[in-house]
Design a protein around this motif. Structure first.
Motif, PDB file in Angstrom:
ATOM      1  N   THR A 250      23.989 -40.160 -25.281  1.00 46.32           N
ATOM      2  CA  THR A 250      24.847 -41.337 -25.489  1.00 46.32           C
ATOM      3  C   THR A 250      25.726 -41.145 -26.720  1.00 46.32           C
ATOM      4  O   THR A 250      26.895 -41.537 -26.717  1.00 46.32           O
TER       5      THR A 250
ATOM      6  N   ARG B  59      10.515 -44.424 -31.480  1.00 50.14           N
ATOM      7  CA  ARG B  59       9.364 -44.271 -30.571  1.00 50.14           C
ATOM      8  C   ARG B  59       8.266 -43.403 -31.159  1.00 50.14           C
ATOM      9  O   ARG B  59       7.750 -42.483 -30.521  1.00 50.14           O
TER      10      ARG B  59
ATOM     11  N   SER C 110      16.799 -47.469 -30.150  1.00 55.16           N
ATOM     12  CA  SER C 110      15.919 -46.995 -29.080  1.00 55.16           C
ATOM     13  C   SER C 110      16.663 -46.760 -27.771  1.00 55.16           C
ATOM     14  O   SER C 110      16.163 -46.057 -26.906  1.00 55.16           O
ATOM     15  N   ASP C 111      17.855 -47.339 -27.618  1.00 53.16           N
ATOM     16  CA  ASP C 111      18.601 -47.077 -26.386  1.00 53.16           C
ATOM     17  C   ASP C 111      19.674 -46.004 -26.580  1.00 53.16           C
ATOM     18  O   ASP C 111      20.575 -45.882 -25.766  1.00 53.16           O
ATOM     19  N   GLU C 112      19.562 -45.259 -27.682  1.00 50.52           N
ATOM     20  CA  GLU C 112      20.508 -44.161 -27.910  1.00 50.52           C
ATOM     21  C   GLU C 112      19.754 -42.841 -27.836  1.00 50.52           C
ATOM     22  O   GLU C 112      18.567 -42.768 -28.142  1.00 50.52           O
ATOM     23  N   ASP C 113      20.462 -41.798 -27.463  1.00 46.08           N
ATOM     24  CA  ASP C 113      19.905 -40.456 -27.527  1.00 46.08           C
ATOM     25  C   ASP C 113      21.057 -39.479 -27.741  1.00 46.08           C
ATOM     26  O   ASP C 113      22.216 -39.903 -27.922  1.00 46.08           O
TER      27      ASP C 113
END
Lengths: 130, 387, 360
Positions: C66, C355, C60-63
């Protein structure tokens, strides 16, 4: 509502590249960069410097009750990391098996999203370690 | 110029749904003035500790608000802010105002109204005591910062979670004897151990609560106190030290250096050794904080605070009673009021007014108030004053 | 082999001219995996026809940003490329984290480039990464840059219970283009594209997930892949047997094999660059990760065919010649090795990380 974009922008060199500084007089590295060397005062000679990307865990915790903006990330690991030049950073530890997160464990910097953004605000990026 | 506490007042600590910030400080202030036997008109200045009223209740300009609520206009009234050490700093500033010879009689107060916001919003407001840009930005909370200190202590000295739990159990037991405490509920080691992690290894019952409350003191110069025939408690030393807001800037994670430095100076000024202190009110916002404090204040060797707590050496009848009031943990922690509330307890103990929790023959007391994770520390030492 | 004179001269000219090529690359595949069997369990479907066993899932903290940074960072470290030399950053993705605000500038700052670089975010379904490679190649040939950086990156979106959900994965690949003789590990001998308006897969503004046309996408895929490959062979004079490896865009485990068959390329030449069965379809990164895996093992003198595909629709085709430099310029960890580091999650954690829980 605070406009966080300028604040974040101001800190990009620190958050993206671990840019701190270093006193050539006493050979101590500082992260984040300091305005004056606390050891040498006016005799200090501060130069800008990227910190090493690797270090080891000095202490850690697993956060179960998060602050605003981190609700959907919890639980997550936070650690104090001593970088190879002695400077310390506080950062999340990600993508690691729980048994590998311990004092003395070697970690490496990665680039991640930090706070979970709301739907409309800017996304905050920065360092985490694994 | 000596400084004497000649009056003290405190509200009950807890959730005051029926009272606002202004009613709390008025109640504590009026009680303090009444207990001193002085009239309000004799007070020359006010120093009020308050950490986060802006975030918590949307009110700034606290100094003038306090003077007005106490009906003491137009005397100067100043807010002091040093996170959770705001009260301690207000007390020290009041002390300096008399020491300097500018004033003879001043009031020192502390107040916080914390229950107007959601727990998350309160956590965010308290987070302001840490480093916003390099700690809180990364998801640090206050419990997590102390958890990092706890883990380092466990790693270096073998301190265990049960020893931290013993601090909570002892402070809840003390609070049973304090009518103004937030909690009147005894707890067991098992209950603490099973209370669920907030930030490993800190569990819910290792944490101090969210509290509304206020406390106030009337300080008087020694000469004036003699002249007016006032009894009280003398402040023999009040020292303050600073350290980096962020844990990453600290020399050590197993010592709060600001505490050690302030304590050293205070002992020196007071001309005493730690072993001469009869009791101490220390800043136990988390149980590990009490363990650190009793080591850094020199009551126990570095690394032995956990064992000492477990063995009962800090209980009311132990070698050195710590937090007879119940501490921040069980008496409650209205952040801006805490430093003053600690001094109120020292006053009551040394005046022999601490009722069921009275420590027999207490002659020297110490209070220890910390801001943030140790960036500010105030250590104050008190002795009986016989006029 | 006999060649018509015109083609022979064309090829000779290419060889004689100082050429641009790949001087380094880096791949990032997130650690989390979901097994296709787990998705099958949830929707009670059989997806065995896709020939994909598991797919990589960004946390969830990657996109896409990143992952792009991490892929490029690995290339910089493994191939000793000074980020200050980068004068162009082109990032292909259909999941740029912002609708407006470039990924490319974030990546540049995060890598520590200077401010003197061309930059733009690109989108052409799954082929914008290879389009970036073409742009860098052209800029290098025009001597407008020192080093160009082309990245394909995606946290591929897919509607729950859609056929895409069984394959849509996350990953990134970064390719550095330069012309230093000491640095080039694979010379780009030629590139061309085959493009036509063929809407087989799309996402309208504000729509969260892409739509597609089922089997019509297969039609579009083969039409463009095959035509681009043929165009490339025609322009270069090569035929299928000249290539030691072939990499195709890989939406599933079967299409690239079928494309190879049509082009009469033996399957063993495709296997090394076929990652989708192990990590899923990483959209804009798909062809580039396959190419990286080929370069992990390729030997000097070998010739690689790479053909991407982007819906809507187009294919970019490349011929690469592996150089002697590859003997001492290698990625520290091969793609096939790197992807072994993984952690399986169930569908519930998958929807949390991606998400897809709407009430949050």
């Amino acid at each position: 509502m605070q406009n966080i974009a300028p604040l974040n922008w101001r800190r990009f060199p620190e958050r993206y590249l671990l840019r701190g500084n270093y006193c050539e007089n006493c050979k101590q590295a500082f992260f984040p960069p300091r305005a004056i060397c606390p050891n040498c005062r006016r005799k200090g000679k501060l130069v800008s410097m990227e910190m090493p990307r690797t270090g080891k865990i000095i202490s850690y915790t697993k956060v179960y009750v998060p602050p605003e903006g981190f609700k959907n990330e919890a639980p997550y690991y936070l650690a104090i990391i001593e970088l190879e030049n002695g400077a310390r950073v506080l950062s999340q530890i990600v993508d690691s098996e729980p048994e590998k997160i311990k004092i003395g464990a070697k970690v490496k910097k990665v680039f991640r999203r930090i706070a979970e953004p709301d739907k409309y605000g800017t996304i905050t990026y920065g360092y985490k370690f694994w | 110029m000596g400084v004497v506490i000649v009056g003290a007042g405190i509200t009950k600590f807890g959730e005051h749904w029926a009272k606002s910030f202004r009613e709390l400080i008025a109640e504590a202030g009026i009680k303090a003035i009444q207990s001193s036997g002085l009239s309000g008109q004799q007070i020359e200045a006010i120093y009020g500790g308050c950490m986060a009223s802006g975030r918590l209740i949307g009110q700034e300009h606290i100094g003038a608000l306090i003077a007005d609520q106490l009906g003491l206009n137009p005397i100067p009234s100043t807010r002091c802010e040093a996170a959770c050490a705001s009260g301690g700093v207000a007390l020290r500033t009041a002390y300096l105002a008399i020491k300097s010879g500018v004033h003879d009689i001043v009031a020192a107060g502390g107040v916080e109204k914390m229950t107007e916001l959601s727990t998350q919003a309160v956590s965010f407001a308290l987070g302001g005591a840490g480093d916003q840009e390099i700690e809180l930005f990364h998801g640090a909370t206050f419990p997590s910062l102390y958890a990092l200190l706890a883990r380092a202590h466990m790693h270096e000295f073998g301190t265990i979670e049960q020893q931290m739990a013993a601090v909570a159990v002892k402070n809840h037991a003390n609070a049973m004897l304090n009518p103004n405490a937030q909690f009147h509920k005894e707890i067991t080691i098992e209950q603490v151990m099973n209370s669920g992690y907030v930030a490993e290894p800190i569990k819910l019952l290792d944490c101090s609560p969210i509290t509304d409350g206020a406390a106030a003191l009337i300080l008087c110069s020694k000469d004036k106190a003699k002249e007016l025939g006032l009894k009280g408690v003398e402040i023999v030393a009040s020292e303050q030290a600073s350290d980096s807001l962020a844990l990453t800037g600290r020399q050590s994670l197993t010592e709060l250096r600001a505490t050690s430095i302030a304590a050293q100076k205070a002992y020196e000024k007071a001309g005493i050794r730690p072993s001469q202190v009869d009791f101490a009110e220390v800043h136990d916002c988390f149980t590990i904080a009490e363990i650190l404090a009793i080591e850094d204040l020199g009551f126990f060797k570095k690394g032995e605070g956990g064992i000492a707590s477990e063995k009962g050496k800090t209980s009311l009848k132990g070698k050195i009673p710590i937090n007879p009031s119940g501490g921040l943990k069980a008496k409650g922690h209205p952040v801006g009021a805490t430093g003053v509330a600690q001094a109120v307890e020292a006053y009551l103990q040394l005046m022999g007014l601490a009722e069921q929790r009275q420590i027999k023959n207490a002659k020297i007391g110490l209070t220890h108030n910390v801001g943030g994770s140790g960036a500010t520390a105030v250590v104050t030492i008190y002795k009986r004053f016989k006029g | 082999m006999k060649l018509p004179l015109k083609k022979y001269l064309k090829r000779l000219g290419k060889v004689l001219r100082m050429n641009a090529g790949i001087i380094g690359y880096g791949v990032y595949v997130p650690r989390l995996r979901i097994k296709v069997s787990e998705i099958e369990r949830v929707w009670q479907k059989n997806a065995s026809g896709l020939a994909v066993s598991e797919k990589a899932v960004a946390a969830s903290d990657e996109d896409s940003c990143t992952m792009a940074v991490e892929a490029a960072r690995r290339g910089i470290e493994d191939f000793s490329i000074n980020p200050k030399r980068i004068n162009a950053i082109y990032i292909g993705s259909e999941s740029h984290p912002y609708a407006v605000n470039p990924t490319a500038s974030i990546v540049g700052d995060a890598l520590g480039t200077t401010n003197k670089y061309f930059a733009v975010d690109m989108e052409f379904a799954c082929k914008a990464g290879t389009a970036g490679l073409q742009v860098c190649y052209a800029l290098k040939k025009a001597k407008m840059i020192d080093v160009g950086l082309a990245i394909g990156t995606d946290t591929a979106q897919s509607k729950p219970n859609d056929a895409l959900e069984f394959t849509a994965a996350s990953g990134a690949a970064a390719f550095f283009v330069g012309d230093s003789k000491d640095e080039i590990i694979a010379e780009i001998e030629h590139t061309c594209s085959f493009t036509s308006d063929m809407p087989d897969f799309w996402r309208r503004p504000r729509a969260e997930f892409p739509e597609h046309t089922g089997r019509f996408t297969g039609e579009a895929y083969f039409k463009h892949i095959i035509n681009a490959a043929k165009l490339l062979m025609e322009e270069t004079g090569y035929n299928a047997s000249d290539f030691d490896y072939a990499v195709f865009h890989q939406p599933n485990g079967k299409f690239p094999l079928k494309a190879a068959k049509i082009l009469e390329i033996p399957l063993e030449k495709v296997k090394q660059g076929l990652l989708t069965p192990h990590i899923g379809n990483t959209y804009s990164a798909s062809t580039l990760i396959g190419l990286a895996s080929v370069l992990d093992v390729a030997k000097p003198g070998q010739k690689v065919l790479a053909v991407s595909y982007g819906s809507g629709a187009g294919s970019d085709a490349f011929v690469l010649n592996v150089t002697e430099n590859i003997k001492n310029r290698r990625a520290r960890r091969a793609v096939l090795e790197m992807i072994k580091e993984k952690e399986y999650i169930d569908y519930a954690l998958y929807v949390r990380h991606r998400r897809k829980i709407k009430s949050l």
